[in-house]
Every structure is written in structure tokens, then in C-alpha cells.
Design an enzyme around this catalytic site. Structure first.
Site, mmCIF file in Angstrom:
data_model
loop_
_atom_site.group_PDB
_atom_site.id
_atom_site.type_symbol
_atom_site.label_atom_id
_atom_site.label_comp_id
_atom_site.label_asym_id
_atom_site.label_seq_id
_atom_site.Cartn_x
_atom_site.Cartn_y
_atom_site.Cartn_z
ATOM 1 N N HIS A 88 -6.421 -6.465 -1.633
ATOM 2 C CA HIS A 88 -5.340 -5.525 -1.334
ATOM 3 C C HIS A 88 -4.340 -6.082 -0.324
ATOM 4 O O HIS A 88 -3.129 -5.895 -0.457
ATOM 5 C CB HIS A 88 -5.947 -4.225 -0.796
ATOM 6 C CG HIS A 88 -4.965 -3.114 -0.611
ATOM 7 N ND1 HIS A 88 -4.391 -2.442 -1.674
ATOM 8 C CD2 HIS A 88 -4.453 -2.546 0.522
ATOM 9 C CE1 HIS A 88 -3.580 -1.507 -1.216
ATOM 10 N NE2 HIS A 88 -3.590 -1.556 0.111
ATOM 11 N N SER A 148 0.831 -1.201 0.000
ATOM 12 C CA SER A 148 0.000 0.000 0.000
ATOM 13 C C SER A 148 0.875 1.264 0.000
ATOM 14 O O SER A 148 1.723 1.415 -0.885
ATOM 15 C CB SER A 148 -0.973 -0.043 1.182
ATOM 16 O OG SER A 148 -2.038 0.858 1.003
ATOM 17 N N ASP A 162 -8.186 -5.952 -5.992
ATOM 18 C CA ASP A 162 -7.821 -4.904 -5.046
ATOM 19 C C ASP A 162 -8.873 -3.801 -5.115
ATOM 20 O O ASP A 162 -9.090 -3.200 -6.159
ATOM 21 C CB ASP A 162 -6.448 -4.354 -5.424
ATOM 22 C CG ASP A 162 -5.918 -3.333 -4.426
ATOM 23 O OD1 ASP A 162 -6.681 -2.880 -3.548
ATOM 24 O OD2 ASP A 162 -4.730 -2.981 -4.532
#
Length: 420
Positions: A362, A234, A328
Site C-alpha cells: 500500500h 490512500s 496492497d
């Protein structure tokens, strides 16, 4: 008498567990349930229905689940499907050294549809799932500006060094570093905001902080001095890529579901400043679950006005691998990775690769981590959509973990230091 066995009884979380049941009636319908308490006492649980074979046995390596939280042959499905009893809670191991997760397994000799059965199970057992192997050392790091925890495998080394970054969760997250050390790496879990005396919020990214961390690792007597790797997820992936582009000590980089441009906060490295593409919060989408989809918030790096914020991947010293989940729901990570690879090819950099996983969300984490499709983001006090579907995501975690270990073993040199 119904018997339940899970082996090994003690293992690292990235290792599989074999579950077998016997002593059932032929073709008997049963329920197999798993549960654990996290470090705050909150329960995570899962269940699946099975039908015994003609010998009255169920073996999760061969027997298909007929219902519950998953279907089909899924040996680790009960671990993958562990879900919180409280909405938007994420299972994270904080104290990796002190204790394992105790996963309790229960067999019910019927189809049990209630999540918390009142009747006692017909058989029980439990397994201990550790995030660190025996002999691994954890050393708190407070040197210069650096704040974090260094995990060292047993022995004198030298060990390949890795900097480990998480994202907007902030604070110090150690479970990937402790597992990396358990697999032979000297791993620095590095905090960069929301921890100790670091800034409480991430308002600016100073790459010299991450360069200082790289030098700290390189100067450690048990770490190979030929260069270090870096892995981030991230926002941490964005910072990992930026560090690789400008800090020559970085020789191998893994970016997990991140952007390929500076976003939100400006980034500096010495006299260089890169403007962060402003977040477009008005493009955040509220989902039916009440969590927010942030995929379209980060701005489009293809727009002319954002070109100066795109990270110059062609300047990176070593190879870069992008790991992305095709489901994601926090970043458009597939697009970002493809744009970065196209830029690398344009400038003649050939050691950039992409691993893209259908059904993965994610939060691509080491194996054994259950799927978390949405959770409360402590940094923003709202719930964030992460995406992913159970089997695709958790198989991706197994594959990406193997690829992570192989990548770092291949591309981080491991050289002995010259003795004076």
C-alpha cells in the site's frame, strides 16, 4: 586491513548508494549491517551476509547476498530492508529541512546472527540521506483556510505546481513534497485534518478547501498559471480523484492505492453532496501479526446502492494515472483502478492509465523508503496491514517515482505569466 566505502556520502534519498568492501580474504564470509536512528531516537536496522570474491572484494552492485534480510544481488537492499526494533513503527522523516538521516554501515568479518552485535565491526562508514536539495525553500502556508507547507525549487520559475496529499495518518507530511521540489516542482504539502486549527478528525470532505489550495498555487508568482497537478495516497488518492473530477484547475492527477468512490465520509462541492459508502468495519480481518487487514471494509462500488458514490472520472479535465500495488493489504486498489478505467472508457475518456506492480504493498513512496508491511495508525490507534514484499515493493517505488516525475513534467503546462 578491511575497508568499507559508500558513495556518494551525501545524497537525496531517491538516489542510489554504491557500497564496496575490500581487504578481505578470498571467499571470506562477512556480515554487512546498516542502521539509523529516527527523529525520536528509535533504531531501524538491517543486515545481509556476503562472500568475498577471489580478490577479497564485495561490491553490492555485483555480489549476491547469501542470507540475512534479503538474498541475491540487491545494491540498495540494506536501505530497503531497514526495519524497526519496535514492532509496527514506520520510518517517516518529519523535519525535512533540519537534518538528514544518518545511515551507519558496518562490516563484520564473520557471520553475525545477532541483530545488535556486541563485538566491534571491522570497518564502518556512514552516509547522509537528505529529503531536500540545497536551495529549496520551505514556506509555511496559513492563507484563508489552507494549512500546509509550500516547497519551491531555487530560481524564479515558473515551476509546475503540485498538490500533495497523504491519507488517514492526518497531520502534515512533507517528505514527498520536499523531494518533488528537489526535482523541480513547486509542491504544496497540504494538510486537511489533524493539524493546526483544522478538524482533529476527518468527518466530512469539502472539495472547496482543495480548490482553494489549487487557486493558491496558481496565483503564486513562481508557479505556472496554466493548471496544477495533484497526487494522493490512500484516502488522499480518493480526494485527489474527486478534486480532479470537479475542480477544473487540476490538469494532471496521480492516485496511489486509493478507492474510486467516496467512502466513509460524505463529500460536498458547493451544492453537490456525494454520500460516502459506509465502512463495513465488521469485515476487517485481524492477521497473525496483530495488525488489521482493511481491504474489505470499504464497500463494493459495483453494487447498485453504491453507484451514486462512484466518482465521475469522465468529468476530469486532464489525464489520470493510477499507481497500485498488487499486494496492497489495505485497499483492493487493483480492482478500484480497473473499475475506474472501465468507466472512463465507457464515457470516451482515453487519458486514464494504470501502473500495477507485483509484490508492492500500500505504501508506495519515493525510493529509499524502506518496506513497511504494517504500522501503527495514529488516527485510529490500531496497527494497519500495508502489505508488500521487499524486492518487488522497493523496485516498484523506484519505477513509480520515475513515472510520477515524468507524468507531471509531461502533463502540467509550464507557462510564463504575462507581465503588466
Amino acid at each position: 586491513m578491511i575497508s568499507l566505502k559508500a558513495s556518494p556520502e551525501i545524497s537525496l534519498v531517491d538516489e542510489p548508494v554504491k557500497i564496496q568492501i575490500w581487504g578481505l580474504q578470498p571467499q571470506q564470509q562477512i556480515t554487512l549491517r546498516a542502521w539509523l536512528k529516527d527523529e525520536k531516537g528509535k533504531i531501524f536496522h538491517s543486515r545481509a551476509f556476503y562472500v568475498s570474491d577471489t580478490e577479497g572484494k564485495v561490491d553490492l552492485e555485483h555480489s549476491p547476498a547469501t542470507g540475512g534480510d534479503f538474498h541475491g544481488v540487491c545494491p540498495m537492499g540494506l536501505f530497503w530492508a531497514l526495519k524497526p526494533s519496535t514492532l509496527f513503527r514506520r520510518l517517516i522523516k518529519r523535519d525535512v529541512m533540519g537534518s538528514p538521516f544518518h545511515v551507519h554501515l558496518e562490516v563484520y568479518s564473520h557471520l553475525e546472527f545477532t541483530p545488535f552485535p556486541k563485538k566491534p565491526p571491522a570497518a564502518t562508514t556512514s552516509v547522509k540521506r537528505w529529503y531536500v536539495s540545497p536551495g529549496v525553500q520551505r514556506l509555511e502556508v496559513r492563507q484563508g483556510r489552507i494549512r500546509g507547507a509550500l516547497f519551491l525549487p531555487p530560481g524564479e520559475g515558473p515551476f509546475r505546481g503540485v498538490i500533495d496529499l497523504f491519507g488517514g495518518i492526518g497531520g502534515l507530511v512533507e517528505f514527498r513534497s520536499s523531494l518533488l521540489a528537489s526535482r523541480g516542482f513547486a509542491s504544496l504539502a497540504l494538510a486537511y485534518f489533524g493539524y493546526d486549527d483544522l478538524p482533529k478528525t476527518l468527518d466530512h470532505i469539502d472539495l472547496e478547501y482543495f480548490e482553494e489550495a489549487a487557486n493558491f498555487l496558481l496565483n503564486h508568482p513562481k508557479v505556472s498559471s496554466a493548471g496544477v497537478g495533484i497526487v494522493g495516497v490512500s484516502k488522499g488518492a480518493e480526494i485527489a480523484l474527486a478534486t480532479a473530477c470537479f475542480v477544473p484547475q487540476i490538469v494532471a492527477t496521480i492516485c496511489i492505492n486509493g478507492t474510486v468512490c467516496v467512502t466513509g465520509n460524505d463529500l460536498s462541492y458547493g451544492d453537490l453532496t456525494i454520500r460516502g459508502i459506509p465502512y463495513q468495519v465488521e469485515k476487517a480481518l485481524m492477521t497473525s501479526s496483530g495488525a488489521i487487514d482493511y481491504r474489505f471494509v470499504f464497500g463494493d462500488p459495483r453494487l447498485p446502492e453504491n453507484q451514486d458514490s462512484v466518482l465521475p472520472i469522465e468529468k476530469a479535465r486532464g489525464p489520470i494515472m493510477f499507481l497500485v500495488g498488487e499486494d496492497d493489504q489495505c485497499n483492493d486498489s487493483v480492482l478500484y483502478a480497473k473499475l475506474s478505467i472501465a468507466r472512463a472508457e465507457k464515457f470516451g475518456k482515453k487519458d486514464v492509465s494504470l501502473r500495477s506492480y507485483p509484490g508492492a504493498g500500500h505504501l508506495l513512496e519515493p525510493p529509499g523508503s524502506p518496506l513497511c508491511t504494517a504500522s501503527l495508525n495514529s488516527a485510529s490507534d490500531v496497527s494497519t496491514m500495508w502489505g508488500g514484499e521487499l524486492v518487488g515493493h522497493c523496485k516498484a517505488q523506484e519505477m513509480s517515482w520515475r513515472e510520477t516525475l515524468d507524468f507531471f513534467r509531461r502533463y502540467i503546462p509550464c507557462s510564463h505569466r504575462n507581465k503588466l
